[in-house]
Scaffold this motif. Sequence first.
Motif, PDB file in Angstrom:
ATOM      1  N   ALA A 185     -63.956 -36.252 -13.159  1.00  0.00           N
ATOM      2  CA  ALA A 185     -65.251 -36.362 -12.477  1.00  0.00           C
ATOM      3  C   ALA A 185     -66.335 -36.552 -13.355  1.00  0.00           C
ATOM      4  O   ALA A 185     -67.216 -37.392 -13.225  1.00  0.00           O
ATOM      5  CB  ALA A 185     -65.358 -35.406 -11.249  1.00  0.00           C
ATOM      6  N   GLU A 186     -66.492 -35.736 -14.417  1.00  0.00           N
ATOM      7  CA  GLU A 186     -67.788 -35.673 -15.187  1.00  0.00           C
ATOM      8  C   GLU A 186     -67.741 -36.618 -16.057  1.00  0.00           C
ATOM      9  O   GLU A 186     -68.761 -37.369 -16.323  1.00  0.00           O
ATOM     10  CB  GLU A 186     -67.603 -34.236 -15.968  1.00  0.00           C
ATOM     11  N   PHE A 187     -66.381 -37.243 -16.685  1.00  0.00           N
ATOM     12  CA  PHE A 187     -66.665 -37.900 -17.849  1.00  0.00           C
ATOM     13  C   PHE A 187     -66.415 -39.577 -17.383  1.00  0.00           C
ATOM     14  O   PHE A 187     -66.679 -40.257 -18.094  1.00  0.00           O
ATOM     15  CB  PHE A 187     -65.967 -37.588 -18.812  1.00  0.00           C
ATOM     16  N   LEU A 188     -65.536 -39.565 -16.308  1.00  0.00           N
ATOM     17  CA  LEU A 188     -65.082 -40.984 -16.002  1.00  0.00           C
ATOM     18  C   LEU A 188     -65.436 -41.712 -14.901  1.00  0.00           C
ATOM     19  O   LEU A 188     -65.259 -42.604 -14.457  1.00  0.00           O
ATOM     20  CB  LEU A 188     -63.315 -41.046 -16.062  1.00  0.00           C
ATOM     21  N   ALA A 189     -66.187 -40.951 -14.035  1.00  0.00           N
ATOM     22  CA  ALA A 189     -66.809 -41.469 -12.814  1.00  0.00           C
ATOM     23  C   ALA A 189     -67.790 -42.811 -13.158  1.00  0.00           C
ATOM     24  O   ALA A 189     -68.461 -42.714 -14.419  1.00  0.00           O
ATOM     25  CB  ALA A 189     -67.827 -40.447 -12.122  1.00  0.00           C
ATOM     26  N   PRO A 190     -67.632 -43.975 -12.125  1.00  0.00           N
ATOM     27  CA  PRO A 190     -68.581 -44.925 -12.634  1.00  0.00           C
ATOM     28  C   PRO A 190     -70.048 -44.805 -12.565  1.00  0.00           C
ATOM     29  O   PRO A 190     -70.348 -43.623 -11.729  1.00  0.00           O
ATOM     30  CB  PRO A 190     -68.055 -45.817 -11.393  1.00  0.00           C
ATOM     31  N   PRO A 191     -70.744 -45.344 -13.270  1.00  0.00           N
ATOM     32  CA  PRO A 191     -72.282 -45.293 -13.202  1.00  0.00           C
ATOM     33  C   PRO A 191     -72.704 -45.184 -11.973  1.00  0.00           C
ATOM     34  O   PRO A 191     -72.162 -45.896 -10.739  1.00  0.00           O
ATOM     35  CB  PRO A 191     -73.031 -46.167 -14.088  1.00  0.00           C
ATOM     36  N   GLY A 192     -73.625 -43.980 -11.581  1.00  0.00           N
ATOM     37  CA  GLY A 192     -74.263 -44.022 -10.048  1.00  0.00           C
ATOM     38  C   GLY A 192     -72.995 -43.368  -8.944  1.00  0.00           C
ATOM     39  O   GLY A 192     -73.509 -43.576  -7.727  1.00  0.00           O
ATOM     40  N   ALA A 193     -72.346 -42.795  -9.288  1.00  0.00           N
ATOM     41  CA  ALA A 193     -71.217 -42.490  -8.357  1.00  0.00           C
ATOM     42  C   ALA A 193     -71.673 -41.251  -7.512  1.00  0.00           C
ATOM     43  O   ALA A 193     -71.216 -40.980  -6.560  1.00  0.00           O
ATOM     44  CB  ALA A 193     -69.910 -41.991  -9.212  1.00  0.00           C
ATOM     45  N   TRP A 194     -72.554 -40.515  -8.110  1.00  0.00           N
ATOM     46  CA  TRP A 194     -72.824 -39.328  -7.320  1.00  0.00           C
ATOM     47  C   TRP A 194     -74.329 -39.553  -6.684  1.00  0.00           C
ATOM     48  O   TRP A 194     -74.971 -38.430  -6.481  1.00  0.00           O
ATOM     49  CB  TRP A 194     -72.802 -37.983  -8.244  1.00  0.00           C
ATOM     50  N   GLN A 195     -74.474 -40.427  -6.234  1.00  0.00           N
ATOM     51  CA  GLN A 195     -75.846 -40.954  -5.612  1.00  0.00           C
ATOM     52  C   GLN A 195     -75.854 -40.177  -4.194  1.00  0.00           C
ATOM     53  O   GLN A 195     -76.901 -39.699  -3.835  1.00  0.00           O
ATOM     54  CB  GLN A 195     -75.739 -42.303  -5.485  1.00  0.00           C
ATOM     55  N   ASN A 196     -74.851 -40.480  -3.389  1.00  0.00           N
ATOM     56  CA  ASN A 196     -74.889 -39.635  -2.184  1.00  0.00           C
ATOM     57  C   ASN A 196     -73.643 -39.062  -1.864  1.00  0.00           C
ATOM     58  O   ASN A 196     -72.421 -39.464  -2.586  1.00  0.00           O
ATOM     59  CB  ASN A 196     -75.520 -40.737  -1.143  1.00  0.00           C
ATOM     60  N   ASP A 197     -73.432 -38.326  -0.569  1.00  0.00           N
ATOM     61  CA  ASP A 197     -72.232 -37.529  -0.511  1.00  0.00           C
ATOM     62  C   ASP A 197     -71.148 -38.549   0.152  1.00  0.00           C
ATOM     63  O   ASP A 197     -69.876 -38.429  -0.144  1.00  0.00           O
ATOM     64  CB  ASP A 197     -72.247 -36.629   0.706  1.00  0.00           C
ATOM     65  N   GLN A 198     -71.466 -39.718   0.738  1.00  0.00           N
ATOM     66  CA  GLN A 198     -70.458 -40.514   1.217  1.00  0.00           C
ATOM     67  C   GLN A 198     -69.705 -41.122   0.048  1.00  0.00           C
ATOM     68  O   GLN A 198     -68.568 -41.307   0.037  1.00  0.00           O
ATOM     69  CB  GLN A 198     -71.111 -41.554   2.025  1.00  0.00           C
ATOM     70  N   ALA A 199     -70.542 -41.670  -1.015  1.00  0.00           N
ATOM     71  CA  ALA A 199     -70.002 -42.460  -2.205  1.00  0.00           C
ATOM     72  C   ALA A 199     -69.240 -41.264  -2.997  1.00  0.00           C
ATOM     73  O   ALA A 199     -68.166 -41.710  -3.580  1.00  0.00           O
ATOM     74  CB  ALA A 199     -71.008 -42.851  -3.054  1.00  0.00           C
ATOM     75  N   ALA A 200     -69.641 -39.996  -3.032  1.00  0.00           N
ATOM     76  CA  ALA A 200     -68.717 -39.174  -3.922  1.00  0.00           C
ATOM     77  C   ALA A 200     -67.623 -38.720  -3.171  1.00  0.00           C
ATOM     78  O   ALA A 200     -66.630 -38.781  -3.689  1.00  0.00           O
ATOM     79  CB  ALA A 200     -69.690 -37.906  -3.832  1.00  0.00           C
ATOM     80  N   ALA A 201     -67.517 -38.704  -1.860  1.00  0.00           N
ATOM     81  CA  ALA A 201     -66.281 -38.185  -1.323  1.00  0.00           C
ATOM     82  C   ALA A 201     -65.216 -39.418  -1.460  1.00  0.00           C
ATOM     83  O   ALA A 201     -64.145 -39.335  -1.509  1.00  0.00           O
ATOM     84  CB  ALA A 201     -66.594 -38.102   0.441  1.00  0.00           C
ATOM     85  N   GLU A 202     -65.869 -40.673  -1.278  1.00  0.00           N
ATOM     86  CA  GLU A 202     -64.721 -41.998  -1.222  1.00  0.00           C
ATOM     87  C   GLU A 202     -64.398 -41.974  -2.597  1.00  0.00           C
ATOM     88  O   GLU A 202     -62.881 -42.309  -3.069  1.00  0.00           O
ATOM     89  CB  GLU A 202     -65.551 -43.201  -1.010  1.00  0.00           C
ATOM     90  N   LEU A 203     -65.222 -41.704  -3.646  1.00  0.00           N
ATOM     91  CA  LEU A 203     -64.678 -41.791  -4.996  1.00  0.00           C
ATOM     92  C   LEU A 203     -63.580 -40.677  -5.266  1.00  0.00           C
ATOM     93  O   LEU A 203     -62.670 -41.047  -6.035  1.00  0.00           O
ATOM     94  CB  LEU A 203     -65.968 -41.442  -6.122  1.00  0.00           C
ATOM     95  N   LEU A 204     -63.712 -39.570  -4.848  1.00  0.00           N
ATOM     96  CA  LEU A 204     -62.848 -38.551  -5.079  1.00  0.00           C
ATOM     97  C   LEU A 204     -61.638 -38.851  -4.474  1.00  0.00           C
ATOM     98  O   LEU A 204     -60.486 -38.520  -4.888  1.00  0.00           O
ATOM     99  CB  LEU A 204     -63.329 -36.896  -4.549  1.00  0.00           C
ATOM    100  N   LYS A 205     -61.498 -39.510  -3.344  1.00  0.00           N
ATOM    101  CA  LYS A 205     -60.517 -40.032  -2.874  1.00  0.00           C
ATOM    102  C   LYS A 205     -59.573 -41.118  -3.502  1.00  0.00           C
ATOM    103  O   LYS A 205     -58.524 -41.642  -3.047  1.00  0.00           O
ATOM    104  CB  LYS A 205     -60.693 -40.604  -1.250  1.00  0.00           C
ATOM    105  N   HIS A 206     -60.543 -42.087  -4.162  1.00  0.00           N
ATOM    106  CA  HIS A 206     -59.778 -43.228  -4.779  1.00  0.00           C
ATOM    107  C   HIS A 206     -60.641 -43.329  -6.186  1.00  0.00           C
ATOM    108  O   HIS A 206     -61.478 -44.364  -6.497  1.00  0.00           O
ATOM    109  CB  HIS A 206     -60.543 -44.348  -3.846  1.00  0.00           C
TER     110      HIS A 206
END
Length: 284
Positions: A185-206
């Motif tokens: 999550a720290e190194f490989l998340a796409p840019p802007g991934a942690w902008q809001n909780d919805q996007a963050a939750a979706e990213l952690l699931k996919h």
Amino acid sequence: MTAAPLLKAWLTKLEELGVKFHFNKHLQAFQKMNLGFDLQFSDGDTASGDALLLALGGGSYEEDFPSWVKLLQGMGIEVSDLRAANCGYELIASPDFYKVAEGKAIKGVVLTTALGAKSGELMITRYGLEGTPVYTVGVSGEAHLDLKPDIEVEKLKSRLAGGKGDTWQRVQRNAKLSPGALALAEFLAPPGAWQNDQAAAELLKHFPIQLGAARPIEEAISTAGGVVWEKLGPGLNSLEMPGLFFAGEMVDWDAPTGGFLLTACASTAAVAASGILDFLEKSR
Ligand SMILES: Cc1cc2nc3c(=O)[nH]c(=O)nc-3n(C[C@H](O)[C@H](O)[C@H](O)COP(=O)(O)OP(=O)(O)OC[C@H]3O[C@@H](n4cnc5c(N)ncnc54)[C@H](O)[C@@H]3O)c2cc1C
């Protein structure tokens, strides 16, 4: 019984049945004779038999490529190329990622690739990923990880919402990611991934990752490829050379590790043994 006493008891039983063992012999060549087979070993010894069962294993974890491939091909037995199976894959990531992540586990994850989905634990190594999910569905190209498979997106989103800090700080605190998952999550998340909780939750699931090359055959747990099925009869008898039988990993099948390979080896041996009994019965 544990393995050692089981093996000892098994060997004793086989010896009582008249089985003779010749250890540390390397089969160099064999010939089909009118009645059975003649075998030559690298130390000059010879042996003969009415039928011949070869169970010489696959090609992984060996210093040298198995010599039986050339031996059989030279005798007109069809053998398909040995390929690494149940092997790790490179993970495309920066050196900084590997500095932090090497040796960390990604626990309770589901890996989805073009070959399907598999849950389990992944280990981050110096080059990429090892572990059951990647052994089962690993293939080069884009893949996705569900880093929180036991929780739905909406629930995960509300879990992330608790407490102070920006989304990334709350992901680190509230998502309860295993150390390897946190490094991803720290190194490989796409840019802007942690902008809001919805996007963050979706990213952690996919969570998207890029798998590179498969690790080489020498590092694989098993190999696919080998003596081709189409040239085998129902008793695992060679259709190309009557009286010759095959069992174990040298036959062209593949299975996930975790007991399935060993079970398939023992099962093919049992089938080949029945095949030999049938063959001997018919040739009397
Ligand atoms: C590190 C590792 C971990 C594994 N973990 C698991 C697991 O958890 N679960 C699972 O199901 N499977 C596992 N496997 C796979 C499993 O061990 C193999 O699929 C299985 O042992 C193959 O059995 P086999 O009898 O076909 O061949 P092998 O067990 O490889 O035996 C073949 C034998 O033939 C000998 N041989 C080869 N050529 C010649 C020749 N010309 N003359 C004389 N002898 C020869 C070889 O030296 C070898 O001793 C693992 C494999 C590895 C490498």
